[in-house]
Design a protein around this motif. Structure first.
Motif, short mmCIF file in Angstrom:
data_model
loop_
_atom_site.label_atom_id
_atom_site.label_comp_id
_atom_site.label_asym_id
_atom_site.label_seq_id
_atom_site.Cartn_x
_atom_site.Cartn_y
_atom_site.Cartn_z
N PRO A 50 0.81 -1.22 0.00
CA PRO A 50 0.00 0.00 0.00
C PRO A 50 0.85 1.27 0.00
O PRO A 50 0.47 2.28 -0.63
CB PRO A 50 -0.83 -0.12 1.29
N LEU A 51 1.99 1.25 0.70
CA LEU A 51 2.87 2.42 0.70
C LEU A 51 3.47 2.64 -0.69
O LEU A 51 3.62 3.79 -1.13
CB LEU A 51 3.98 2.22 1.73
N ILE A 52 3.81 1.54 -1.38
CA ILE A 52 4.34 1.65 -2.75
C ILE A 52 3.29 2.27 -3.66
O ILE A 52 3.60 3.14 -4.49
CB ILE A 52 4.77 0.27 -3.26
N ILE A 53 2.04 1.83 -3.52
CA ILE A 53 0.97 2.37 -4.36
C ILE A 53 0.81 3.87 -4.14
O ILE A 53 0.77 4.67 -5.08
CB ILE A 53 -0.35 1.63 -4.08
N ILE A 54 0.69 4.27 -2.88
CA ILE A 54 0.50 5.69 -2.58
C ILE A 54 1.73 6.50 -2.97
O ILE A 54 1.63 7.57 -3.59
CB ILE A 54 0.18 5.88 -1.08
N GLY A 55 2.92 5.98 -2.64
CA GLY A 55 4.14 6.73 -2.89
C GLY A 55 4.47 6.90 -4.36
O GLY A 55 5.05 7.92 -4.75
N LEU A 56 4.11 5.92 -5.20
CA LEU A 56 4.43 6.02 -6.62
C LEU A 56 3.27 6.54 -7.47
O LEU A 56 3.48 7.35 -8.37
CB LEU A 56 4.86 4.64 -7.14
N VAL A 57 2.06 6.09 -7.18
CA VAL A 57 0.93 6.45 -8.03
C VAL A 57 0.50 7.91 -7.81
O VAL A 57 0.19 8.63 -8.77
CB VAL A 57 -0.26 5.49 -7.80
N VAL A 339 11.88 3.05 -11.54
CA VAL A 339 12.66 2.11 -10.74
C VAL A 339 12.77 0.79 -11.49
O VAL A 339 11.75 0.18 -11.81
CB VAL A 339 12.00 1.86 -9.37
N PRO A 340 13.99 0.31 -11.81
CA PRO A 340 14.12 -0.99 -12.44
C PRO A 340 13.44 -2.08 -11.60
O PRO A 340 13.71 -2.22 -10.41
CB PRO A 340 15.64 -1.20 -12.50
N GLY A 341 12.54 -2.84 -12.23
CA GLY A 341 11.79 -3.86 -11.51
C GLY A 341 10.62 -3.30 -10.72
O GLY A 341 9.94 -4.03 -10.01
N GLY A 342 10.35 -1.99 -10.87
CA GLY A 342 9.29 -1.37 -10.09
C GLY A 342 7.90 -1.81 -10.50
O GLY A 342 6.98 -1.79 -9.67
N ALA A 343 7.72 -2.20 -11.76
CA ALA A 343 6.39 -2.58 -12.23
C ALA A 343 5.86 -3.79 -11.47
O ALA A 343 4.70 -3.82 -11.06
CB ALA A 343 6.41 -2.86 -13.74
N ILE A 344 6.69 -4.80 -11.27
CA ILE A 344 6.23 -6.00 -10.59
C ILE A 344 6.01 -5.71 -9.10
O ILE A 344 5.12 -6.29 -8.47
CB ILE A 344 7.21 -7.17 -10.80
N ALA A 345 6.81 -4.79 -8.53
CA ALA A 345 6.58 -4.42 -7.13
C ALA A 345 5.25 -3.70 -6.98
O ALA A 345 4.50 -3.94 -6.03
CB ALA A 345 7.72 -3.53 -6.63
N ALA A 346 4.93 -2.82 -7.93
CA ALA A 346 3.66 -2.11 -7.88
C ALA A 346 2.49 -3.05 -8.15
O ALA A 346 1.39 -2.85 -7.63
CB ALA A 346 3.65 -0.97 -8.90
#
Length: 411
Positions: A50-57, A339-346
């Protein structure tokens, strides 16, 4: 020191090989240590999603407000449509090719209770299950709540310039990118080692690797097909030779193979796009924007890999149940290219909440995605050139005029 500087893909390959080799002879106490590590990593990832979603999106959507008037919406619509169509193509091909190979449901080790005989010393879970060795680490928000919140705040910030909240969102993105780059991604090889060590003890590891070699090959082939289709459509609209236009993007493709980042490849993509006689105004507008929102290559990979895993585990793969995932994934990944590899993390949150993936399935998704990370990124940035051709044909220089008029009004 040179060994320590190996690329992530090399570490993943080493982790898989070591897991397969050492799994059958791994002492039980040491195997339990690695499974404990996997449980901790999985719990941290679940807390972080959830932090990744808020922080990136949130900042990604907020920054979309900077553009050339109506052309922003048109470019975003074309990029989103291209990404979704790539996902639908990958879905259709995956169902066709993978169903006879993957759907015998024989790989029980991908589900809970693999039969390896190993158990973690303690587990980290997002919700309590009553186990005395369990540490409960609930996420601050549910995945869908975080996504809706990111959209509400992000869209609201597009209307507020300048904004202290936008600055805070951008700084929070830096924190989240650092979390992905310096914590989650470096911890992946050992996590994947634990998964394949566990699979090897249950006798399934070789079968898993053998089947997914086919998935990797099909995914790579599909990225090339997607590029040919994108440039065929762009060539028909812009009135240019599609193969020549695609060849002119070779430097961008090659650079993306090395960086695995759409954002880092922007300068080279700009020069490549201009070789196709796209105006400076259109190139300067479309390329940075599409580096954020156009991820057809990433969509192909995640769709192929997730369909294969669903077929192996007997999950639902009907279009009616899978289409919402494609539509949401196209939105979720707009935050990932920096971020390299960020798509799969998101995408990890959607994999668990919409497809029901567990710890092992998500780990396999990470391993498979990273195996083709650079090729997916290269497909993304090369496809940006096709969108630039279309917008250049439709705009005919009006993007620069619109921007100048908006600046005059603000002045």
């Amino acid at each position: 020191m040179t060994f320590l500087r190996l690329p992530l893909l090399a570490w993943i390959v080493i982790a898989i090989a070591l897991g397969i080799v050492t799994g059958p002879v791994m002492p039980e106490w040491l195997g339990n240590v690695f499974l404990t590590y996997n449980s901790v990593f999985s719990g941290l990832l679940g807390f972080s999603v959830p932090l990744i979603i808020i922080g990136l999106v949130t900042p990604a959507i907020a920054e979309l407000g900077r553009g050339a008037g109506r052309w922003l919406g048109l470019t975003a619509a074309i990029a989103y449509a291209s990404t979704i169509l790539a996902g639908l193509l990958a879905y259709a091909v995956s169902r066709w090719i993978f169903t006879p190979v993957m759907s015998d449901r024989s790989l029980e080790a991908l589900t809970e209770g693999s039969g390896s005989g190993l158990t973690p010393y303690f587990t980290v879970a997002s919700s309590p299950s009553g186990s005395p060795t369990e540490i409960v680490l609930p996420p601050a928000l549910e995945v869908m709540t975080a996504l809706v919140l990111a959209f509400v705040v992000g869209i609201g910030l597009t209307a507020i310039r300048p904004s202290i909240l936008l600055k805070a969102a951008v700084e929070f993105r830096t924190v989240i990118e650092s979390l992905i780059r310096h914590v989650i991604v470096p911890a992946l090889p050992l996590y994947i080692f634990g998964i394949f060590m566990d699979l090897a003890r249950s006798g399934e590891a070789v079968d898993v690797v053998g089947r997914f070699v086919v998935v990797v090959a099909v995914s790579f082939g599909l990225t090339l097909v997607v590029l040919l289709l994108q440039y065929a459509a762009a060539g028909a609209i812009a009135g240019v030779n599609p193969l020549r236009a695609l060849w002119n993007m070779r430097d961008a493709y090659g650079t993306a193979l090395g960086t695995s980042s759409s954002a880092a490849t922007i300068p080279v993509t700009l020069e490549s796009v201009k070789r196709n006689r796209v105006s400076d105004a259109v190139a300067g507008f479309v390329v940075p924007l599409c580096a954020t929102i156009h991820l057809s290559g990433s969509m192909v990979k995640i769709t192929c890999f997730s369909i294969a895993i669903l077929l192996i585990t007997g999950g639902p793969v009907e279009l009616g149940s899978y289409l919402p995932f494609i539509l949401m994934l196209g939105v979720m990944m707009i935050a990932a290219p920096g971020v390299p590899g960020g798509a799969i993390a998101a995408a990890a949150g959607l994999l668990t909440s919409m497809l029901g993936f567990g710890e092992t399935e998500v780990g396999l998704m990470f391993a498979l995605y990273i195996a083709l990370d650079s090729f997916g990124t290269a497909t993304n940035v090369t496809g940006d050139g096709a969108i630039a051709l279309v917008i250049n044909r439709l705009a005919r220089g009006r993007i620069g005029e619109d921007s100048e008029q908006q600046d005059a009004v603000r002045t």
